[in-house]
Scaffold this motif. Structure first.
Motif, PDB file in Angstrom:
ATOM      1  N   ALA A 224       0.831  -1.206   0.000  1.00 59.67           N
ATOM      2  CA  ALA A 224       0.000   0.000   0.000  1.00 59.67           C
ATOM      3  C   ALA A 224       0.868   1.259   0.000  1.00 59.67           C
ATOM      4  CB  ALA A 224      -0.938  -0.018   1.209  1.00 59.67           C
ATOM      5  N   VAL A 225       1.943   1.246   0.775  1.00 57.85           N
ATOM      6  CA  VAL A 225       2.862   2.386   0.815  1.00 57.85           C
ATOM      7  C   VAL A 225       3.508   2.596  -0.547  1.00 57.85           C
ATOM      8  CG1 VAL A 225       5.047   3.211   1.776  1.00 57.85           C
ATOM      9  CG2 VAL A 225       3.303   2.255   3.289  1.00 57.85           C
ATOM     10  N   VAL A 226       3.947   1.500  -1.156  1.00 60.04           N
ATOM     11  CA  VAL A 226       4.608   1.596  -2.461  1.00 60.04           C
ATOM     12  C   VAL A 226       3.652   2.140  -3.513  1.00 60.04           C
ATOM     13  CG1 VAL A 226       5.671   0.252  -4.305  1.00 60.04           C
ATOM     14  CG2 VAL A 226       6.280  -0.198  -1.938  1.00 60.04           C
ATOM     15  N   ARG A 227       2.412   1.677  -3.484  1.00 56.70           N
ATOM     16  CA  ARG A 227       1.434   2.166  -4.465  1.00 56.70           C
ATOM     17  C   ARG A 227       1.171   3.650  -4.284  1.00 56.70           C
ATOM     18  NH1 ARG A 227      -4.642  -0.315  -5.617  1.00 56.70           N
ATOM     19  NH2 ARG A 227      -5.043   0.901  -7.498  1.00 56.70           N
ATOM     20  N   HIS A 228       1.148   4.107  -3.046  1.00 55.69           N
ATOM     21  CA  HIS A 228       0.830   5.505  -2.763  1.00 55.69           C
ATOM     22  C   HIS A 228       1.929   6.445  -3.238  1.00 55.69           C
ATOM     23  CE1 HIS A 228      -0.783   8.986  -0.639  1.00 55.69           C
ATOM     24  NE2 HIS A 228       0.401   9.158  -0.077  1.00 55.69           N
ATOM     25  N   ILE A 229       3.175   6.024  -3.117  1.00 57.03           N
ATOM     26  CA  ILE A 229       4.283   6.954  -3.331  1.00 57.03           C
ATOM     27  C   ILE A 229       4.978   6.774  -4.674  1.00 57.03           C
ATOM     28  CG2 ILE A 229       6.115   5.537  -2.302  1.00 57.03           C
ATOM     29  CD1 ILE A 229       7.187   8.065  -0.968  1.00 57.03           C
ATOM     30  N   ALA A 240      16.377 -11.353  -8.503  1.00 53.89           N
ATOM     31  CA  ALA A 240      16.111 -10.910  -9.870  1.00 53.89           C
ATOM     32  C   ALA A 240      14.818 -10.111  -9.930  1.00 53.89           C
ATOM     33  CB  ALA A 240      16.036 -12.104 -10.826  1.00 53.89           C
ATOM     34  N   LEU A 241      14.733  -9.239 -10.914  1.00 50.88           N
ATOM     35  CA  LEU A 241      13.516  -8.462 -11.148  1.00 50.88           C
ATOM     36  C   LEU A 241      12.590  -9.295 -12.025  1.00 50.88           C
ATOM     37  CD1 LEU A 241      12.866  -5.526 -10.216  1.00 50.88           C
ATOM     38  CD2 LEU A 241      13.433  -4.784 -12.532  1.00 50.88           C
ATOM     39  N   VAL A 242      11.373  -9.571 -11.531  1.00 53.53           N
ATOM     40  CA  VAL A 242      10.444 -10.417 -12.283  1.00 53.53           C
ATOM     41  C   VAL A 242       9.340  -9.609 -12.968  1.00 53.53           C
ATOM     42  CG1 VAL A 242      10.892 -12.421 -10.838  1.00 53.53           C
ATOM     43  CG2 VAL A 242       9.016 -10.876 -10.242  1.00 53.53           C
ATOM     44  N   GLU A 243       9.107  -8.387 -12.515  1.00 54.01           N
ATOM     45  CA  GLU A 243       8.085  -7.561 -13.171  1.00 54.01           C
ATOM     46  C   GLU A 243       8.341  -6.102 -12.851  1.00 54.01           C
ATOM     47  OE1 GLU A 243       3.254  -7.455 -13.978  1.00 54.01           O
ATOM     48  OE2 GLU A 243       4.085  -8.865 -12.535  1.00 54.01           O
ATOM     49  N   GLU A 244       8.046  -5.250 -13.827  1.00 57.75           N
ATOM     50  CA  GLU A 244       8.203  -3.808 -13.669  1.00 57.75           C
ATOM     51  C   GLU A 244       7.143  -3.115 -14.508  1.00 57.75           C
ATOM     52  OE1 GLU A 244      12.145  -1.316 -13.964  1.00 57.75           O
ATOM     53  OE2 GLU A 244      11.122  -1.256 -15.915  1.00 57.75           O
ATOM     54  N   ALA A 245       6.451  -2.154 -13.907  1.00 54.35           N
ATOM     55  CA  ALA A 245       5.373  -1.470 -14.619  1.00 54.35           C
ATOM     56  C   ALA A 245       5.024  -0.180 -13.881  1.00 54.35           C
ATOM     57  CB  ALA A 245       4.130  -2.362 -14.717  1.00 54.35           C
ATOM     58  N   PRO A 246       4.351   0.765 -14.563  1.00 56.25           N
ATOM     59  CA  PRO A 246       3.796   1.917 -13.844  1.00 56.25           C
ATOM     60  C   PRO A 246       2.897   1.440 -12.709  1.00 56.25           C
ATOM     61  CG  PRO A 246       3.665   2.265 -16.207  1.00 56.25           C
ATOM     62  CD  PRO A 246       4.124   0.855 -16.015  1.00 56.25           C
ATOM     63  N   SER A 247       2.889   2.182 -11.636  1.00 54.66           N
ATOM     64  CA  SER A 247       2.219   1.731 -10.415  1.00 54.66           C
ATOM     65  C   SER A 247       0.763   1.349 -10.650  1.00 54.66           C
ATOM     66  CB  SER A 247       2.304   2.836  -9.353  1.00 54.66           C
ATOM     67  OG  SER A 247       1.643   2.462  -8.173  1.00 54.66           O
ATOM     68  N   ASP A 248      -0.002   2.202 -11.307  1.00 59.21           N
ATOM     69  CA  ASP A 248      -1.424   1.915 -11.517  1.00 59.21           C
ATOM     70  C   ASP A 248      -1.627   0.661 -12.357  1.00 59.21           C
ATOM     71  OD1 ASP A 248      -2.091   4.118 -10.021  1.00 59.21           O
ATOM     72  OD2 ASP A 248      -2.352   5.453 -11.749  1.00 59.21           O
ATOM     73  N   ASP A 249      -0.793   0.484 -13.390  1.00 55.68           N
ATOM     74  CA  ASP A 249      -0.924  -0.692 -14.260  1.00 55.68           C
ATOM     75  C   ASP A 249      -0.599  -1.973 -13.507  1.00 55.68           C
ATOM     76  OD1 ASP A 249      -1.516   1.109 -16.213  1.00 55.68           O
ATOM     77  OD2 ASP A 249       0.416   0.968 -17.250  1.00 55.68           O
ATOM     78  N   TYR A 251      -0.807  -2.625 -10.271  1.00 58.98           N
ATOM     79  CA  TYR A 251      -1.812  -2.969  -9.269  1.00 58.98           C
ATOM     80  C   TYR A 251      -3.147  -3.331  -9.917  1.00 58.98           C
ATOM     81  CZ  TYR A 251       1.133  -1.689  -5.326  1.00 58.98           C
ATOM     82  OH  TYR A 251       2.146  -1.663  -4.394  1.00 58.98           O
ATOM     83  N   ALA A 252      -3.414  -2.791 -11.099  1.00 54.23           N
ATOM     84  CA  ALA A 252      -4.662  -3.105 -11.777  1.00 54.23           C
ATOM     85  C   ALA A 252      -4.616  -4.484 -12.421  1.00 54.23           C
ATOM     86  CB  ALA A 252      -4.967  -2.044 -12.829  1.00 54.23           C
ATOM     87  N   GLU A 253      -3.464  -4.827 -13.022  1.00 55.47           N
ATOM     88  CA  GLU A 253      -3.370  -6.115 -13.713  1.00 55.47           C
ATOM     89  C   GLU A 253      -1.938  -6.642 -13.668  1.00 55.47           C
ATOM     90  OE1 GLU A 253      -4.691  -8.267 -17.907  1.00 55.47           O
ATOM     91  OE2 GLU A 253      -4.707  -6.090 -17.728  1.00 55.47           O
ATOM     92  N   SER A 264      -2.690 -10.585  -4.229  1.00 56.10           N
ATOM     93  CA  SER A 264      -3.828 -11.268  -3.620  1.00 56.10           C
ATOM     94  C   SER A 264      -3.751 -11.261  -2.099  1.00 56.10           C
ATOM     95  CB  SER A 264      -3.905 -12.715  -4.122  1.00 56.10           C
ATOM     96  OG  SER A 264      -2.894 -13.517  -3.535  1.00 56.10           O
ATOM     97  N   ALA A 265      -2.570 -10.974  -1.557  1.00 54.18           N
ATOM     98  CA  ALA A 265      -2.400 -10.932  -0.103  1.00 54.18           C
ATOM     99  C   ALA A 265      -2.744  -9.573   0.490  1.00 54.18           C
ATOM    100  CB  ALA A 265      -0.965 -11.305   0.273  1.00 54.18           C
TER     101      ALA A 265
END
Length: 367
Positions: A224-229, A240-249, A251-253, A264-265
């Motif tokens: 939640a903190v990461v999404r906010h900031i 390793a980095l497994v995924e990278e995307a703009p925050s809204d994208d 969390y949306a999908e 899901s947690a």
């Protein structure tokens, strides 16, 4: 923000590896293996951006942040800061560059010298880098810095143990700001604080970014903190980095199975939605970075793992959608519903063989 393609990145990390040797021996140490704390990470951060880095404990987030600042030795790869290759710097050039890169540490108490008062803590960096002509000028600089983080000037004569956890973290932020950096790496900046103080510190970081044009690399567990900031979020798993995307994208999908399980947690405040939504429970523990699985490192816990490719071929981090990079062979098939999750059984671990005093515990399938 301007188009990223037209901007020059402030920080570029390419194929970064940090391996710690495992040594054994009584008289002479010998290297018998390596802990692959960070193993081939690529990321790019632009000026004024906040990059959030998430993942479970032991995945290498903090080691990556410290390696960027050269606080941990780099095994391989490159770290470019504002066009300068940091892996080639040593001695005075590296020390001068560190003025532009500062860190906020996870534990505000242990990162502050208990024998120094706040004035001594904050002026130490100024004196080291030759900022301020004399003590009076340095005192004025740190007094203004305290004002920015919301601490009174009388705090200069106090010691770290005389402050609350939130106030100590503000002192840590003031220490990072005093040198006028361009990049701040915040390693779990609010994990040791209660919820109300967390909100104050997060809001403070955002206000400072707006007023001073700072760039952040925020390392955190709290999604939640990461999404906010954050503007961009990167997800790490086993070095390793497994995924990278703009925050809204993101969390949306989320597209990577590990990211889907993390999301899901996150609890939803609506009880009806919380009861209906899908929960992905992972079996087993994080594998050892000293002996990571072959192929995709997540395949031993992945509900979508396939017999072909997953156990033998390590997926590359590629862009599947604009600005959305994923390291998964089957990410699009999972997103489209062409692949369905299956049960994953945790491995049976026997501490001793043939010991009648040790119960034989069978694995429990998890859905």
């Amino acid at each position: 923000m301007t188009d990223e393609a037209q901007r020059q990145p402030l920080l570029q990390v390419r194929d970064l590896k940090v391996h710690f040797p495992i040594k054994r021996g009584i008289i002479f140490d010998r290297v018998v293996g390596h802990v692959r704390a960070v193993d081939g990470v690529d990321l790019t951060i632009y000026p004024g951006q906040t990059y959030g880095l998430v993942g479970e404990s032991g995945c290498g987030k903090s080691t990556l942040g410290r390696a960027v600042l050269r606080l941990n030795p780099i095994t391989a790869g490159s770290v470019t800061f504002d066009g300068v290759e940091l892996t080639q710097l040593e001695g005075e050039p590296l020390r001068a560059m560190r003025r532009r890169m500062q860190m906020i540490f996870q534990d505000p108490l242990s990162s502050l010298d208990p024998r120094q008062n706040v004035e001594s803590i904050l002026t130490e960096g100024l004196a080291t880098h030759g900022i301020g002509a004399d003590r009076a000028e340095r005192r004025e600089i740190i007094s203004e810095t305290l004002d920015k983080v919301g601490l009174p000037r009388w705090a200069l004569s106090r010691y770290p143990h005389e402050f609350s956890g939130g106030q100590r973290q503000r002192i840590g932020i003031a220490r990072a700001l005093a040198l006028g950096p361009d990049l701040i790496i915040a390693d779990e900046p609010v994990s040791a604080l209660d919820v109300s103080i967390q909100a104050q510190v997060i809001n403070l970081l955002e206000e400072l970014q707006d007023s001073l044009g700072l760039t952040y690399l925020v390392i955190a567990h709290d999604l939640a903190v990461v999404r906010h900031i954050s503007d961009v979020v990167g997800v790490m798993y086993l070095g390793a980095l497994v995924e990278e995307a703009p925050s809204d994208d993101l969390y949306a999908e989320p597209l990577h199975p590990y990211t889907r399980s993390l999301m899901s947690a996150v609890p939803v405040p609506d009880p009806e939605v919380e009861d209906r939504r899908e929960r992905i429970l992972l079996s087993g523990d994080l594998p050892s970075p000293a002996n990571p699985p072959t192929g995709c490192r997540f395949h031993t816990r992945c509900p979508w793992a396939q017999p072909q490719r997953c156990a033998t071929e390590r997926p590359e981090l590629i862009e599947l959608r604009p600005g959305h990079r994923v390291a998964c062979h089957w990410a699009l098939e999972i997103a489209d519903g062409r692949l369905q999750p299956h049960e994953v059984s945790s491995e049976l671990v026997r501490p001793t063989d043939g010991d009648p005093g040790v119960p034989d515990v069978q694995p429990t399938p998890l859905r």
